[in-house]
Design a protein around this motif. Structure first.
Motif, PDB file in Angstrom:
ATOM      1  N   TYR A 207      49.928  39.484  36.617  1.00 12.08           N
ATOM      2  CA  TYR A 207      50.624  38.601  37.548  1.00 12.08           C
ATOM      3  C   TYR A 207      49.860  38.362  38.861  1.00 12.08           C
ATOM      4  N   PHE A 208      48.755  39.009  39.033  1.00 14.62           N
ATOM      5  CA  PHE A 208      47.998  38.871  40.279  1.00 14.62           C
ATOM      6  C   PHE A 208      46.625  38.227  40.061  1.00 14.62           C
ATOM      7  N   LEU A 209      45.886  38.729  39.079  1.00 11.00           N
ATOM      8  CA  LEU A 209      44.525  38.240  38.855  1.00 11.00           C
ATOM      9  C   LEU A 209      44.459  36.766  38.477  1.00 11.00           C
ATOM     10  N   PRO A 210      45.293  36.240  37.594  1.00 11.74           N
ATOM     11  CA  PRO A 210      45.170  34.805  37.244  1.00 11.74           C
ATOM     12  C   PRO A 210      45.349  33.879  38.451  1.00 11.74           C
ATOM     13  N   GLN A 211      46.305  34.211  39.319  1.00  9.18           N
ATOM     14  CA  GLN A 211      46.530  33.341  40.480  1.00  9.18           C
ATOM     15  C   GLN A 211      45.335  33.348  41.437  1.00  9.18           C
ATOM     16  N   VAL A 212      44.738  34.523  41.620  1.00  8.71           N
ATOM     17  CA  VAL A 212      43.609  34.605  42.540  1.00  8.71           C
ATOM     18  C   VAL A 212      42.396  33.877  41.974  1.00  8.71           C
ATOM     19  N   GLU A 213      42.156  34.028  40.671  1.00  6.38           N
ATOM     20  CA  GLU A 213      41.039  33.293  40.058  1.00  6.38           C
ATOM     21  C   GLU A 213      41.286  31.785  40.097  1.00  6.38           C
ATOM     22  N   ALA A 214      42.525  31.392  39.912  1.00  4.09           N
ATOM     23  CA  ALA A 214      42.853  29.965  40.018  1.00  4.09           C
ATOM     24  C   ALA A 214      42.627  29.462  41.433  1.00  4.09           C
ATOM     25  N   ALA A 215      42.939  30.286  42.436  1.00  4.42           N
ATOM     26  CA  ALA A 215      42.698  29.901  43.826  1.00  4.42           C
ATOM     27  C   ALA A 215      41.200  29.756  44.103  1.00  4.42           C
ATOM     28  N   SER A 216      40.377  30.623  43.478  1.00  3.18           N
ATOM     29  CA  SER A 216      38.924  30.523  43.665  1.00  3.18           C
ATOM     30  C   SER A 216      38.389  29.223  43.069  1.00  3.18           C
ATOM     31  N   LEU A 217      38.805  28.909  41.854  1.00  2.00           N
ATOM     32  CA  LEU A 217      38.346  27.660  41.231  1.00  2.00           C
ATOM     33  C   LEU A 217      38.843  26.440  41.994  1.00  2.00           C
ATOM     34  N   MET A 218      40.072  26.502  42.444  1.00  2.10           N
ATOM     35  CA  MET A 218      40.620  25.371  43.198  1.00  2.10           C
ATOM     36  C   MET A 218      39.891  25.205  44.529  1.00  2.10           C
ATOM     37  N   SER A 219      39.542  26.308  45.178  1.00  5.77           N
ATOM     38  CA  SER A 219      38.838  26.219  46.462  1.00  5.77           C
ATOM     39  C   SER A 219      37.445  25.633  46.290  1.00  5.77           C
ATOM     40  N   ILE A 220      36.755  25.968  45.190  1.00  8.98           N
ATOM     41  CA  ILE A 220      35.433  25.387  44.944  1.00  8.98           C
ATOM     42  C   ILE A 220      35.554  23.885  44.712  1.00  8.98           C
TER      43      ILE A 220
END
Length: 588
Positions: A207-220
């Protein structure tokens, strides 16, 4: 008796002219080069002439010939003795012999310098040459400010700048990499051992890792989009960024408050407060937007000449994404180690410093390419400048990344407090004192220094001092202080972070609300850092435009944008009236 004297005079004249005719005939029949045989013939003819003319005339002729050979004025004396003064004409010396340039034609007679054989002649020793007075040029006057045009050798300085900060950063990265690897190992170990740690880590992974990785891809993705939009539509994007950051931060704050949790409410209030300040700032800088757009458009013109100028930014974003992925796994692994909150704080500080260094590496790379184009007209190799930024200038990037954000933030706060001229004289004096202190510190560390760090290989502190002295010399402090380019880049990062918060918070609210505050903060932080790395290119272009103009304002690549702005600011300052204030009541 009279007839005999006339006949003797005619005979002497004929015999005197005969050797001259004989000399001319013999000279015309011989080659023009004067050799030993010709000199001998000339001596024989002169002996015959001396025998015919008599002893007195012979002495006078000898003296005349010696004077001619020595270049003295004896020829004039001889001519004055043989002819009356009133019949002397300078036409006697008007021509040379047509066949031999060593002969002088004097009244139809030819005089030839002779080489003496037996009788030595008095030689006139020329006076010793006087030594010429050497004029020593005056020494060059030293300049009080750094010379704008540096020597060619300084452009390729091989010295490493700020070695102490470079050593500290590399040591910090070695320790951080070891800690991340160790925490990743602890996370895997916790998953394999079982128990409460396994359940906690499994929940975090789900419940934590997918959202953070999605935030990284979205920020790029947002970072690339912002940079491309700013390069293509700079005038439109300045207005859009000012107000979109206000709208997005306000929306993210309202969304977090709507979840009605203490942690999310606190973050939401902070975002709403920032949005209010952002809106006030957008209204306050309305008069500066036009000049900012002009400078941004003008400074981005050289970018089209370097198609690979954006590659260092791509590399930094890729490395940043990989490091953030490992960093997130290390945060998860810290749950299976001692003092998880302290370890997470240390990891956050590591991520902030590393991302800022990556942004400044991209900044220095772009600054060197653009600065050499402005100062030398050179089209530098982007890859070489990138390698130089990662090696020679990395220490300056590390030092600037550590202090410049804090210095600029404190300076902004001090300037804001200085504007609050209230009734409390003590608070006003404190704010004024803090502003002066931050102004003096800002002279030794500012973001404009990266241009001279990149171009001349100076240390960060020296580059900051030299750059500010250039601004003072050209009277550009009001313009660079009122520039909003750095604020635009900062608000772009805030806008991206707010977008990541909105997406990630809405996603987390549907799966696991207990992680909502943590995921929201982390996604905002990641979105801000990645976007700031991408916005290093337009920021570096604007910095190069100001600094290179301060070094050489007469460069043909600069127009009248800055001089016109200076004159306008001066006229506005002269015509401005002080703000009327209500007088204090008199105390009895």
């Amino acid at each position: 008796m009279l007839d005999q004297s006339k006949s003797s005079i005619q005979q002497q004249t004929t015999t005197a002219a005969a050797p001259v005719v004989l000399v001319r005939r013999r000279y015309l029949t011989t080659p023009p080069q004067m050799g030993a045989s010709e000199l001998a013939v000339e001596r024989e003819n002169d002996d015959v002439e001396r025998e015919e003319r008599g002893n007195e005339d012979w002495k006078e002729d000898v003296r005349a010939e010696e004077d001619v050979e020595n270049g003295d004025g004896g020829l004039e004396a001889h001519a004055t003795q043989t002819n009356p003064p009133e019949h002397f004409h300078m036409s006697r010396l008007q021509r040379l012999s047509a066949t031999n340039p060593l002969r002088l034609v004097i009244n139809g007679a030819t005089r030839v310098p002779r080489v003496p054989t037996s009788r030595p002649r008095a030689t006139v020793t020329p006076p010793p040459a006087q030594p010429r007075a050497t004029v020593t040029p005056p020494p060059a006057q030293p300049r009080s400010t750094p010379t704008p045009q540096q020597s060619i050798t300084t452009l390729n300085s091989t010295a490493y700048t700020n070695r102490i900060s470079l050593f500290l950063f590399l040591l910090h990265m070695v320790v951080a990499f070891g800690l991340v690897c160790f925490l990743v190992f602890k996370g895997i170990q916790g998953l394999l051992e079982g128990g409460s740690t396994k359940r906690k880590e499994k929940k975090v992974l789900e419940y934590f890792l997918p959202q953070v990785e999605a935030a990284s891809l979205m920020s790029i993705t947002l970072a690339f989009s912002w940079q491309k939009a700013v390069r293509v539509w700079p005038k439109l994007m300045v207005h859009f960024i000012l107000w979109s950051s206000f709208i997005m931060s306000l929306s993210a704050g309202i969304l977090l408050i709507c979840f009605q949790k203490p942690a999310t409410d606190g973050i939401g209030v902070l975002l709403i407060a920032f949005a209010i300040g952002n809106g006030l700032y957008a209204c306050w800088v309305t008069r500066r937007i036009g000049f900012c757009c002009k400078v941004l458009i003008k400074s981005l013109e050289p970018v089209s000449m370097f198609p690979d100028l954006n590659q260092p930014t791509y590399w930094m974003l890729g490395v940043g994404f990989l490091w953030m992925s490992l960093w997130i796994l290390a945060v998860i692994g810290s749950l299976n180690f001692y003092f998880p909150p302290l370890i997470i704080i240390a990891l956050v500080l590591n991520l902030a410093w590393t991302a800022e260094v990556m942004r400044n590496v991209a900044n220095i790379t772009v600054s060197r390419v653009i600065a050499l184009y402005y100062l030398r007209g050179m089209q530098s190799n982007t890859q070489f400048c990138f390698q130089r930024a990662l090696s020679k200038n990395l220490g300056s990037a590390c030092l600037g990344s550590l202090f410049v954000p804090a210095i600029e933030a404190l300076r902004i706060v001090a300037r804001g407090l200085n504007l609050l001229e209230g009734e409390d004289e003590f608070m006003f004096s404190c704010a004024h004192c803090c502003l002066r202190v931050m102004e003096s510190i800002f002279r030794y560390g500012n973001g404009w220094a990266y241009v001279q760090v990149a171009a001349y290989g100076k240390g960060f502190v020296q580059a900051s001092q030299d750059t500010w002295e250039l601004f003072e010399k050209r009277k550009l402090e009001p313009i660079v202080d009122s520039d909003i380019t750095s604020a635009i880049c900062f608000l772009t990062g805030v806008c991206s972070g707010s977008m990541c918060v909105i997406v990630v918070a809405a996603w987390t609210a549907t799966v696991h609300q207990s992680f909502m505050a943590t995921v929201s903060l982390l996604s905002f932080f990641i979105g801000y850092l990645m976007t700031r790395i991408a916005m290093a290119l337009p920021h570096a272009c604007v910095s190069c435009y100001y600094v290179c103009y301060a070094e050489n304002p007469d460069n043909r690549l600069f127009d009248d944008t800055i001089p016109a702005r200076l004159s306008k600011m001066q006229s506005d300052r002269n015509s401005a009236l002080p703000t009327p204030r209500i007088p204090r009541p008199f105390t009895t």
